[in-house]
Motif scaffolding. Structure first.
Motif, mmCIF file in Angstrom:
data_model
loop_
_atom_site.group_PDB
_atom_site.id
_atom_site.type_symbol
_atom_site.label_atom_id
_atom_site.label_comp_id
_atom_site.label_asym_id
_atom_site.label_seq_id
_atom_site.Cartn_x
_atom_site.Cartn_y
_atom_site.Cartn_z
ATOM 1 N N GLY A 228 0.835 -1.187 0.000
ATOM 2 C CA GLY A 228 0.000 0.000 0.000
ATOM 3 C C GLY A 228 0.872 1.240 0.000
ATOM 4 O O GLY A 228 0.387 2.360 -0.020
ATOM 5 N N GLU A 229 2.175 1.042 0.078
ATOM 6 C CA GLU A 229 3.110 2.168 0.182
ATOM 7 C C GLU A 229 3.832 2.435 -1.121
ATOM 8 O O GLU A 229 4.165 3.572 -1.422
ATOM 9 N N GLU A 230 4.117 1.362 -1.849
ATOM 10 C CA GLU A 230 4.932 1.524 -3.048
ATOM 11 C C GLU A 230 4.178 1.018 -4.272
ATOM 12 O O GLU A 230 3.311 0.163 -4.165
ATOM 13 N N SER A 231 4.556 1.534 -5.425
ATOM 14 C CA SER A 231 3.956 1.044 -6.665
ATOM 15 C C SER A 231 4.650 -0.263 -7.035
ATOM 16 O O SER A 231 5.726 -0.580 -6.520
ATOM 17 N N VAL A 232 4.017 -1.015 -7.949
ATOM 18 C CA VAL A 232 4.629 -2.293 -8.344
ATOM 19 C C VAL A 232 6.001 -2.055 -8.981
ATOM 20 O O VAL A 232 6.907 -2.881 -8.833
ATOM 21 N N GLU A 233 6.155 -0.901 -9.637
ATOM 22 C CA GLU A 233 7.463 -0.612 -10.262
ATOM 23 C C GLU A 233 8.536 -0.444 -9.198
ATOM 24 O O GLU A 233 9.665 -0.924 -9.355
ATOM 25 N N GLN A 234 8.164 0.218 -8.114
ATOM 26 C CA GLN A 234 9.156 0.422 -7.040
ATOM 27 C C GLN A 234 9.548 -0.916 -6.412
ATOM 28 O O GLN A 234 10.722 -1.143 -6.119
ATOM 29 N N ILE A 235 8.557 -1.775 -6.218
ATOM 30 C CA ILE A 235 8.875 -3.089 -5.645
ATOM 31 C C ILE A 235 9.732 -3.873 -6.640
ATOM 32 O O ILE A 235 10.706 -4.531 -6.268
ATOM 33 N N GLY A 236 9.362 -3.751 -7.920
ATOM 34 C CA GLY A 236 10.125 -4.439 -8.958
ATOM 35 C C GLY A 236 11.570 -3.973 -8.970
ATOM 36 O O GLY A 236 12.495 -4.770 -9.144
ATOM 37 N N ASN A 237 11.733 -2.670 -8.747
ATOM 38 C CA ASN A 237 13.061 -2.088 -8.702
ATOM 39 C C ASN A 237 13.894 -2.704 -7.569
ATOM 40 O O ASN A 237 15.059 -3.065 -7.750
ATOM 41 N N ARG A 238 13.241 -2.829 -6.412
ATOM 42 C CA ARG A 238 13.952 -3.412 -5.285
ATOM 43 C C ARG A 238 14.281 -4.880 -5.560
ATOM 44 O O ARG A 238 15.377 -5.348 -5.269
ATOM 45 N N ALA A 239 13.315 -5.586 -6.158
ATOM 46 C CA ALA A 239 13.532 -6.997 -6.475
ATOM 47 C C ALA A 239 14.724 -7.135 -7.418
ATOM 48 O O ALA A 239 15.540 -8.052 -7.289
ATOM 49 N N ASP A 240 14.830 -6.202 -8.339
ATOM 50 C CA ASP A 240 15.940 -6.229 -9.286
ATOM 51 C C ASP A 240 17.259 -6.061 -8.543
ATOM 52 O O ASP A 240 18.241 -6.764 -8.810
ATOM 53 N N ARG A 241 17.260 -5.127 -7.582
ATOM 54 C CA ARG A 241 18.464 -4.871 -6.795
ATOM 55 C C ARG A 241 18.868 -6.105 -6.000
ATOM 56 O O ARG A 241 20.035 -6.370 -5.750
ATOM 57 N N LEU A 242 17.840 -6.871 -5.593
ATOM 58 C CA LEU A 242 18.098 -8.070 -4.802
ATOM 59 C C LEU A 242 18.309 -9.300 -5.690
ATOM 60 O O LEU A 242 18.402 -10.409 -5.201
ATOM 61 N N SER A 243 18.354 -9.066 -7.006
ATOM 62 C CA SER A 243 18.499 -10.150 -7.996
ATOM 63 C C SER A 243 17.421 -11.207 -7.840
ATOM 64 O O SER A 243 17.693 -12.406 -7.858
ATOM 65 N N ILE A 244 16.195 -10.757 -7.642
ATOM 66 C CA ILE A 244 15.081 -11.689 -7.527
ATOM 67 C C ILE A 244 14.392 -11.761 -8.870
ATOM 68 O O ILE A 244 14.057 -10.735 -9.461
ATOM 69 N N GLY A 245 14.181 -12.980 -9.351
ATOM 70 C CA GLY A 245 13.501 -13.113 -10.635
ATOM 71 C C GLY A 245 12.462 -14.210 -10.595
ATOM 72 O O GLY A 245 12.219 -14.871 -11.600
ATOM 73 N N ALA A 246 11.857 -14.407 -9.406
ATOM 74 C CA ALA A 246 10.921 -15.530 -9.260
ATOM 75 C C ALA A 246 9.683 -15.318 -10.134
ATOM 76 O O ALA A 246 9.057 -14.270 -10.086
ATOM 77 N N ASP A 247 9.368 -16.363 -10.898
ATOM 78 C CA ASP A 247 8.214 -16.317 -11.801
ATOM 79 C C ASP A 247 6.893 -16.260 -11.056
ATOM 80 O O ASP A 247 5.929 -15.666 -11.521
ATOM 81 N N GLU A 248 6.858 -16.919 -9.917
ATOM 82 C CA GLU A 248 5.595 -17.067 -9.193
ATOM 83 C C GLU A 248 5.350 -15.964 -8.171
ATOM 84 O O GLU A 248 4.466 -16.085 -7.337
ATOM 85 N N LEU A 249 6.176 -14.939 -8.220
ATOM 86 C CA LEU A 249 5.980 -13.839 -7.275
ATOM 87 C C LEU A 249 5.072 -12.795 -7.919
ATOM 88 O O LEU A 249 5.390 -12.236 -8.963
ATOM 89 N N PHE A 250 3.920 -12.556 -7.295
ATOM 90 C CA PHE A 250 2.955 -11.594 -7.820
ATOM 91 C C PHE A 250 3.027 -10.312 -7.004
ATOM 92 O O PHE A 250 2.997 -10.365 -5.767
ATOM 93 N N LEU A 251 3.112 -9.183 -7.682
ATOM 94 C CA LEU A 251 3.147 -7.896 -6.984
ATOM 95 C C LEU A 251 1.811 -7.208 -7.171
ATOM 96 O O LEU A 251 1.215 -7.280 -8.254
ATOM 97 N N TYR A 252 1.354 -6.562 -6.132
ATOM 98 C CA TYR A 252 0.050 -5.918 -6.206
ATOM 99 C C TYR A 252 0.093 -4.662 -5.350
ATOM 100 O O TYR A 252 0.483 -4.704 -4.187
#
Ligand code: TYD
Ligand code: MG
Length: 561
Positions: A228-252
């Motif tokens: 509720g704090e960040e947009s999906v792009e911001q979370i995606g950005n963090r995931a990228d920084r953490l080298s996360i590429g899980a297919d089954e991870l849904f952001l909302y």
């Protein structure tokens, strides 16, 4: 209607109209402008004329409304269908007014909340409000009649307790599991609190990725990360920084609980993560997101969802200035587990501990380091205290480690002492109460025979911490002895205990929790009062040696051999 009741009504009406007229001259002086009274007065006009003076009957009229409820002045049961201000009693649906700030509920509207004095915060609230919301969304409200008592053996049948929890893998997963008392319990509601920027979102995103990449069946499992704090792009950005590429991870990115759960459920997620409870709201509940009523209702809805669907929910909670989880305390009662993440401002270390755990111990401590690529488990936590200048502290005299508690949190702090012989400087004490330091120094001189009077003594607690607990007495005494004797204390010894005037060591509260933390941080030896040794003896403390001493003399003989 009885005559006495009539008199009372007349008096009330009389005083009310007089007062209103005084306050507001524009109020029309007409009975019909008070419909609730006009009816009665119109009916009873003849009796009004019987009584010549209202004032005459006034005192008796008041007394009618004073006596024991349920009787009139003559002791007869009365049939009141009007209350004291002339409103019809009950019969209609009851509304309450709830303060959006503190959650205080009142039967009546007031300009200010009578609990917290906030102005204009009372919101209309119908008791059936949340039930209306829950229509068609069964997980929002518990349905009576759906469940029945079950035999324990039936409950546990077919459940393999070992595989029951959702496991977390690798050093990072093990560290989180340790705090949770194992993997994540299906259907549990876990609250993670911590200061802003400490790394809560990072921690939960890493957990989400771990489960989404590999679940207990060795297969990827869907995980929903709601922010509720960040947009999906911001979370995606963090995931990228953490080298996360899980297919089954849904952001909302959403804030309405009904919508969040409604859209997540069809994905059959293994875990749902909600960041944060202060930003979500439930439709039909008074107050804005983050307000006590909302926080409480949202958490309850999440709990019911988790229990009903068996999907665990990890929830982030903010922390107030005073260090408490923001929102009503009832929040901590509702959830199953409360985890707290803490870290010093200028340190990259993060500690994760549990304040409440329905499925495990609250003594466990997870130690992480915030790196460029997210949180990493710290393999040897004792190194946290071996910063460069202390790595050779085996040769540095005057340094001792104390174990103090702040609320339910345990801290290890370093106490430094410097005994300078022949110096004329006055005693200087930093971070320790001066009177306490004087007492410990005097006890050392009298009870152990150390000739401290010929020295100027400086005491300091490293990194600006205040030593306010008597549990640190022993470390202060040990640091002074170490400096005076010029005998360094090995850096893997911790001291816990209060010093009495006879030089004796006394127990302090929550010994076990303190000793546990020391052991977890990799210390090899812990000096405790003799009386504590026995009760601690039966517990395993990861190979750490626990030495009980009766008094300061014994401590000196043990440590400075
Ligand atoms: P965050 O998880 O956003 O904190 P919270 O949700 O508790 O407010 O973490 C923010 C901080 O962590 C930020 O100051 C940057 C730091 N950080 C790192 O150092 N390395 C990383 O890989 C990430 C993702 C964050
Ligand atoms: Mg965050």
């Amino acid at each position: 209607m009885q005559v006495s009741d009539m008199r009372a009504l007349r008096l009330i009406f009389y005083t009310k109209t007089q007062r209103l007229h005084r306050l507001n001259p524009s109020i029309p002086n007409s009975l019909s402008s008070f419909p609730q009274f006009s009816r009665h007065f119109l009916h009873s006009t003849p009796s009004l004329h019987h009584s010549n003076s209202t004032a005459e009957t006034a005192p008796r009229a008041w007394s009618i409304y004073d006596p024991a409820p349920g009787t009139d002045g003559n002791g007869n049961a009365k049939k009141p269908n009007l209350d004291i201000v002339g409103n019809k009693k009950k019969g209609k649906a009851r509304l309450s007014w709830v303060c959006a700030d503190c959650g205080h509920s009142d039967g009546q509207w007031w300009g200010t909340c009578r609990q917290c004095n906030a102005i204009g915060t009372l919101k209309r609230f119908s008791e059936g409000g949340s039930a209306e919301v829950s229509e068609g969304k069964t997980w929002l409200s518990p349905k009576a009649g759906e469940s029945r008592p079950m035999r324990l053996t039936d409950v546990n049948r077919g459940i393999n307790q070992l595989n029951w929890r959702i496991p977390l893998y690798g050093p990072f997963g093990n560290e989180v599991s340790r705090v949770l008392g194992g993997g994540i319990v299906p259907g549990s509601l876990v609250l993670v609190g911590g200061d802003p920027g400490v790394g809560k979102s990072t921690l939960l995103l890493q957990i989400a990725a771990m489960i989404a990449e590999r679940n207990d069946l060795g297969q990827p499992a869907p995980v929903v990360y709601v922010s509720g704090e960040e947009s999906v792009e911001q979370i995606g950005n963090r995931a990228d920084r953490l080298s996360i590429g899980a297919d089954e991870l849904f952001l909302y990115s959403n804030t309405e609980i009904g919508d969040i759960l409604g859209k997540s459920q069809p994905l059959s997620p293994r875990v749902i993560i909600v960041d944060s409870i202060q930003t979500v709201y439930l439709e039909g509940v008074a107050g804005s997101a983050g307000g006590p009523a909302q926080v409480k209702e949202c958490t309850s809805a999440l709990l019911r969802f988790a229990k009903k669907t068996n999907i665990p929910i990890l929830l982030i909670g903010h922390v107030t200035k005073s260090g408490d989880l923001a929102g009503p305390h009832v929040l901590e009662h509702i959830v199953d587990v409360v985890l707290y993440m803490e870290g010093e401002k200028y340190s990259s270390y993060r500690l994760l501990r549990s304040l409440k755990n329905r499925f495990g111990s609250t003594d466990e401590l997870g130690v992480f380091e915030m790196s460029q690529s997210g949180l990493q488990a710290v393999s040897n936590p004792s190194e946290m205290f071996l910063s460069d200048q202390y790595s050779d502290s085996e040769y540095l005299a005057g340094l001792a480690v104390a174990v103090i508690m702040d609320g339910s949190r345990t801290f290890l702090i370093e106490v430094q002492a410097l005994c300078a012989s022949g110096s004329t400087a006055a005693r200087q004490v930093n971070g320790i109460q001066a009177s306490r330091a004087d007492m410990i120094i005097s006890v050392l001189m009298k009870q152990t025979g150390l000739k401290l009077q010929e020295n100027a003594i400086f005491l300091n607690v490293v990194s600006g911490v205040k030593l306010s607990e008597t549990a640190g007495d022993l470390a202060v005494a040990a640091a002074i002895c170490s400096s005076f004797l010029e005998f360094p204390i090995p850096n893997n010894i911790a001291f816990i205990g209060e010093v009495g005037l006879g030089g004796e060591l006394r127990m302090v509260p929550r010994m076990e929790k303190r000793v546990n933390t020391v052991a977890k941080l990799g210390y090899k030896m812990c000096i405790v009062p003799k009386s504590a040794e026995k009760s601690l003896g039966s517990h395993g403390f990861e190979g750490m040696e626990i030495i009980g001493c009766r008094n300061l003399k014994e401590v000196i003989n043990t440590v400075f051999r």
